[in-house]
Design an enzyme around this catalytic site. Structure first.
Site, short mmCIF file in Angstrom:
data_model
loop_
_atom_site.label_atom_id
_atom_site.label_comp_id
_atom_site.label_asym_id
_atom_site.label_seq_id
_atom_site.Cartn_x
_atom_site.Cartn_y
_atom_site.Cartn_z
N PHE A 1 -5.29 1.93 9.43
CA PHE A 1 -4.96 3.29 9.08
C PHE A 1 -5.67 3.76 7.82
O PHE A 1 -5.70 4.93 7.51
CB PHE A 1 -3.45 3.48 8.94
CG PHE A 1 -2.80 2.51 7.98
CD1 PHE A 1 -2.77 2.78 6.64
CD2 PHE A 1 -2.21 1.34 8.44
CE1 PHE A 1 -2.15 1.91 5.75
CE2 PHE A 1 -1.59 0.47 7.57
CZ PHE A 1 -1.57 0.75 6.22
N VAL A 4 -11.96 1.79 3.01
CA VAL A 4 -12.55 2.15 1.72
C VAL A 4 -14.07 2.11 1.83
O VAL A 4 -14.64 1.17 2.39
CB VAL A 4 -12.07 1.20 0.60
CG1 VAL A 4 -12.70 1.59 -0.74
CG2 VAL A 4 -10.56 1.22 0.49
N LYS A 19 -11.21 6.12 -0.50
CA LYS A 19 -10.20 5.54 0.38
C LYS A 19 -9.79 6.59 1.41
O LYS A 19 -9.23 7.63 1.06
CB LYS A 19 -8.99 5.08 -0.43
CG LYS A 19 -7.92 4.37 0.39
CD LYS A 19 -6.82 3.83 -0.53
CE LYS A 19 -5.77 3.05 0.22
NZ LYS A 19 -4.74 2.48 -0.68
N ASP A 111 3.79 -5.10 -6.30
CA ASP A 111 2.87 -5.86 -5.44
C ASP A 111 1.70 -6.36 -6.28
O ASP A 111 0.54 -6.25 -5.89
CB ASP A 111 2.38 -4.97 -4.30
CG ASP A 111 1.70 -5.77 -3.18
OD1 ASP A 111 1.97 -6.99 -3.07
OD2 ASP A 111 0.91 -5.19 -2.42
#
Length: 199
Positions: A1, A4, A19, A111
């Site tokens: 989905f 880059v 991106k 993250d």
């Protein structure tokens, strides 16, 4: 989905990262993550945080125009060769500076793994990918960012066993913004104690 690409700003002749996000292939929940990422990056301006130059929405696509980092991610950098203690300490200080900035703004990354830390052409590390980030000034959340980084470093790069100590040293010596640094480190250590497997 998302993918880059490398692009060039025709006005400045500067390399940028583009991106591309295809909204049509993304679940509504994921769109919220992208919107969240955009809002966090728009609010940040720091040498160790990836810079967002522009957001372009065209039909069912979103394009994020970002600072270009040609040096690759930290996981690859640490995996290529054995680096000196001075280099590792320098890299960890860049991460600390970025984390302290985020902490001062009440932002939790959520993250923070080596793959989400890039090196630019000047040898400066940049924290990227704020899709899971959120405003969460609680000490528990800030300690969790340190725990995620620690787990990832120890699992993927055990030869750099001192890396996390360099992070904590830098944290203790960093600029005192927002929550007490000692409290955040203490909470990180408590979280480590609750994790069954680490190291």
């Amino acid at each position: 989905f998302s993918s880059v690409y490398r692009g060039v700003d025709i006005n400045s002749n500067q390399s940028v990262a583009i991106k591309k996000i295809k909204i049509s292939t993304v679940k509504p929940k994921m769109i919220r993550y992208f919107d969240n990422e955009i809002e966090i990056m728009k609010s940040c301006c720091h040498p160790n945080i990836i810079r967002l130059y522009d957001v372009i929405r065209v039909h069912q696509r979103i394009y994020l125009i970002l600072e270009f980092c040609e040096g690759g991610d930290l996981s690859r950098i640490l995996g290529r060769q054995k680096h000196s203690e001075d280099i590792v300490r320098k890299y960890m200080s860049h991460i600390v500076n970025g984390l302290l900035y985020l902490q001062s703004r009440g932002i939790m990354h959520r993250d923070l793994k080596p793959q989400n830390i890039l090196l630019n052409g000047d040898g400066v590390l940049k924290i990227i990918d704020f899709g899971f980030g959120r405003l969460s000034p609680e000490i528990e959340s800030l300690g969790q960012d340190l725990q995620v980084l620690s787990e990832c470093l120890s699992a993927s790069h055990p030869k750099y066993s001192d890396a996390m100590e360099f992070v904590l040293d830098g944290y203790r010596n960093g600029e005192k913004n927002g929550e007490s640094i000692d409290d955040v480190i203490s909470r990180y250590q408590e979280i480590q104690g609750r994790v069954r497997y680490h190291g």
